[in-house]
Design an enzyme around this catalytic site. Structure first.
Site, short mmCIF file in Angstrom:
data_model
loop_
_atom_site.label_atom_id
_atom_site.label_comp_id
_atom_site.label_asym_id
_atom_site.label_seq_id
_atom_site.Cartn_x
_atom_site.Cartn_y
_atom_site.Cartn_z
CD GLU A 30 30.24 38.66 -34.92
OE1 GLU A 30 29.38 39.56 -34.80
OE2 GLU A 30 30.94 38.52 -35.93
CB CYS B 257 28.62 42.67 -36.93
SG CYS B 257 30.30 42.07 -36.97
P1 NAI Z 1 21.06 35.92 -42.04
O1 NAI Z 1 21.28 35.88 -40.57
O2 NAI Z 1 19.75 35.46 -42.57
O3 NAI Z 1 22.20 35.07 -42.79
C1 NAI Z 1 23.45 34.71 -42.24
C2 NAI Z 1 23.70 33.24 -42.51
O4 NAI Z 1 22.69 32.47 -41.87
C3 NAI Z 1 23.66 32.82 -43.97
O5 NAI Z 1 24.61 31.80 -44.21
C4 NAI Z 1 22.26 32.24 -44.12
O6 NAI Z 1 22.16 31.30 -45.17
C5 NAI Z 1 22.08 31.58 -42.78
N1 NAI Z 1 20.69 31.38 -42.37
C6 NAI Z 1 19.60 32.14 -42.68
N2 NAI Z 1 18.50 31.61 -42.12
C7 NAI Z 1 18.88 30.51 -41.44
C8 NAI Z 1 18.19 29.54 -40.66
N3 NAI Z 1 16.86 29.61 -40.46
N4 NAI Z 1 18.91 28.54 -40.09
C9 NAI Z 1 20.24 28.46 -40.27
N5 NAI Z 1 20.94 29.34 -41.01
C10 NAI Z 1 20.27 30.36 -41.59
O7 NAI Z 1 21.33 37.39 -42.53
P2 NAI Z 1 20.82 38.11 -43.86
O8 NAI Z 1 19.37 37.77 -44.09
O9 NAI Z 1 21.76 37.82 -44.94
O10 NAI Z 1 20.94 39.62 -43.44
C11 NAI Z 1 19.94 40.22 -42.62
C12 NAI Z 1 20.52 41.16 -41.62
O11 NAI Z 1 21.32 40.42 -40.73
C13 NAI Z 1 21.46 42.21 -42.17
O12 NAI Z 1 20.78 43.32 -42.66
C14 NAI Z 1 22.27 42.52 -40.95
O13 NAI Z 1 21.56 43.42 -40.14
C15 NAI Z 1 22.38 41.21 -40.23
N6 NAI Z 1 23.66 40.53 -40.51
C16 NAI Z 1 24.63 40.58 -39.55
C17 NAI Z 1 25.87 40.03 -39.80
C18 NAI Z 1 26.95 40.07 -38.79
O14 NAI Z 1 28.12 40.05 -39.15
N7 NAI Z 1 26.67 40.07 -37.51
C19 NAI Z 1 26.19 39.42 -41.08
C20 NAI Z 1 25.08 39.35 -42.00
C21 NAI Z 1 23.88 39.92 -41.71
#
Ligand code: NAI
Ligand code: MG
Length: 498
Positions: A271, A305
């Site tokens: 998602e 999101c």
């Molecule tokens: P992210 O995608 O890096 O983090 C989300 C989760 O993924 C966290 O638990 C993080 O520790 C984990 N994660 C990060 N890198 C990973 C990897 N290489 N392998 C496995 N897990 C990993 O998101 P971030 O950096 O916090 O936010 C960046 C952008 O992502 C935001 O500005 C937004 O645009 C988007 N985002 C979208 C969300 C949604 O609900 N669809 C939620 C959070 C962020």
């Protein structure tokens, strides 16, 4: 300026919870990281350290996966009848409700969101998700299948088996809700789980872990490993002992998850981001559409999101809608989430603050005009002004990329064909909305939008029974509803010659 009215008094239990370094839940025990390392989680309203948490890495993930495998294959869980799984989940939901104030305060302190929303949205939604999904435990039916193979008689049927050990990686925008959306369907069908909360907001998941043990889930059924994405998250996505990985977060990391999952071809559901079109037709009820458009982008500081970040308005009512949303923005009270009068809290982190400010600057540099907001709020904490950008072009970064902050771009349109093309002109396809009083317009446009959700004369209406997920680069699979069960089950065909 950030408003500084009296914040609420923090519950003693919350103060106590924040004191010791928080450990991780593995195999029913609270344990430190094998490395002994910890990391800090911050209060985004002040930028100060809130608590210290175990920094799990691949070693801890490996321990947690082993505990989840053991619980999946032996012990009480695999033999538990569905009604007993449902009962445990219902008990957990009751415990969440009983601890509503405590969970709400932890969520607000860790994430920044207004306490008002933590109390009436985040915590009750988490409880409701466990209740709704618990009902499916006893309703996981297969089919009997008529067989046409010649020469013999057969009796054939399908069974729904839990997929196995599930890895779940969740983001920081709705920490407790995301934990419940992930855990509830997996537990209902009999999987065991390793949950990796976001490093920005691990606290409510850890408190939930305590409630999971209190409810009586057998050890190892739910394991919670706190740590960073690049270490703990990546190790979970790649682990050969994990049968399925479920991820919510950025599209960029979603692609890394897919690559990491290829090693053992674990099942994947994603998602991801969005850039949702929110479309106001000339005949819309403006008393609903204008506040609806403001809420669509400003709720949860725009860290959603499904945020209605591309607001399309018919040119005949463009100025009226822009003016209305701008007035709503200017009336919003910006302040710490712990102040009950706050409408707009801080963004979750310094990183997110810099990202959102970077987008606001890039928009203005590319020729957009801010009719409200456009700046960081001075002083400590990660606050930005609710921002409305007009004079934007389809190729601008602020129109194309997910900002994940309280920043909306407003774009005029002339007719239905034009708006369908513009709305769908995005790599994303998560949500969308239509505001009109014309029944035919609403449903004709709804049919054409390439998005997993279409709201008509409403926005951000979620329900445990409504499937949720994305088209295009917004993801794979549907959470919620009975569709969520498909993410966590395998279909087994049993064919007997009789
Ligand atoms: P992210 O995608 O890096 O983090 C989300 C989760 O993924 C966290 O638990 C993080 O520790 C984990 N994660 C990060 N890198 C990973 C990897 N290489 N392998 C496995 N897990 C990993 O998101 P971030 O950096 O916090 O936010 C960046 C952008 O992502 C935001 O500005 C937004 O645009 C988007 N985002 C979208 C969300 C949604 O609900 N669809 C939620 C959070 C962020
Ligand atoms: Mg990241």
């Amino acid at each position: 300026m950030v408003s500084t009215a009296a914040p609420i008094q923090i519950e003693d239990s919350v103060t106590e919870f924040l004191k010791p370094p928080r450990k991780m839940l593995i195999g029913g025990q609270w344990v430190s990281a094998a490395s002994g390392k910890t990391f800090d989680t911050y209060n985004p309203a002040t930028g100060e350290v809130l608590a210290r948490v175990a920094a799990g890495d691949h070693v801890d993930i490996h321990r947690a996966v082993a505990a989840a495998r053991k619980a999946f294959e032996s012990g009480p869980w695999p033999d538990m009848v569905p009604a007993d799984r449902a009962h445990l989940m219902w008990k957990l939901a009751d415990l969440i409700d009983e601890h509503c104030e405590e969970l709400a305060e932890l969520e607000t302190l860790d994430n920044g969101k207004p306490i008002f929303f933590s109390r009436i949205v985040d915590v009750p939604t988490a409880a409701q998700t466990f209740r709704y999904m618990s009902g499916w435990a006893t309703k996981l039916e297969g089919n009997t299948i008529p067989i046409s193979a010649p020469g013999a008689k057969y009796f054939a049927y399908t069974l729904r088996d839990p997929v196995g050990v599930v890895g779940q990686i969740i983001p920081w925008n709705f920490p407790l809700i995301m934990a419940s959306w992930k855990l509830a369907p997996a537990l209902a069908v009999g999987c065991t789980v390793v949950l990796k909360p976001a490093e920005q907001t691990p606290l409510t998941a850890l408190r939930l872990g305590e409630l999971i043990l209190e409810a009586g889930f057998p050890e190892g059924v739910v394991n919670i490993v706190t740590g960073f994405g690049e270490t703990a998250g990546a190790a979970l996505a790649a682990h050969p002992g994990v049968d399925k990985i479920a991820f919510t977060g950025s599209t960029e990391v979603g692609k890394l998850i897919v690559t990491a999952a290829a090693g053992n071809l674990k099942k994947v559901s994603l998602e991801l981001g969005g850039k949702s079109p929110n479309i106001v037709f000339a005949d819309a009820n403006m008393d609903a559409a204008i506040p609806g458009a403001a809420n669509a982008i400003f709720f949860n500081q725009g860290q959603l999101c499904t945020a209605g970040s591309r607001l399309f308005v018919h040119n005949s009512v463009f100025d009226r809608v822009v003016d209305g949303v701008a007035q709503a923005a200017k009336k919003m009270r910006i302040g710490p989430g712990m102040d009950p009068a706050t409408h707009l809290g801080p963004l979750v982190s310094k990183e997110q603050l810099d990202r959102v400010c970077g987008y606001m600057d890039s928009g203005v540099k590319e020729g957009a005009k801010a009719v409200a907001g456009g700046r960081k709020v001075s002083g400590p904490g990660y606050f930005v002004e609710p921002t409305i950008l007009v004079d934007v072009k389809p190729e601008m970064k602020v129109v194309r990329e997910e900002i994940f902050g309280p920043v909306v771009t407003v774009i005029p349109f002339r007719d239905t064909a034009e708006i369908i093309a513009s709305a769908n002109n995005t790599n994303y396809g998560l949500a969308s909305a239509i505001w009109t009083q014309n029944f035919s317009t609403a449903h004709r446009v709804a049919a054409k939008l390439r998005a997993g959700t279409v709201w008509i004369n409403c926005y951000n209406v979620f329900d445990s029974a409504l499937p949720f997920g994305g088209y295009k680069q917004s993801g794979w699979g549907r959470e919620m509803g009975h569709q969520a069960l498909e993410l966590y089950t395998e279909t087994k065909a049993v064919c007997a010659q009789i």
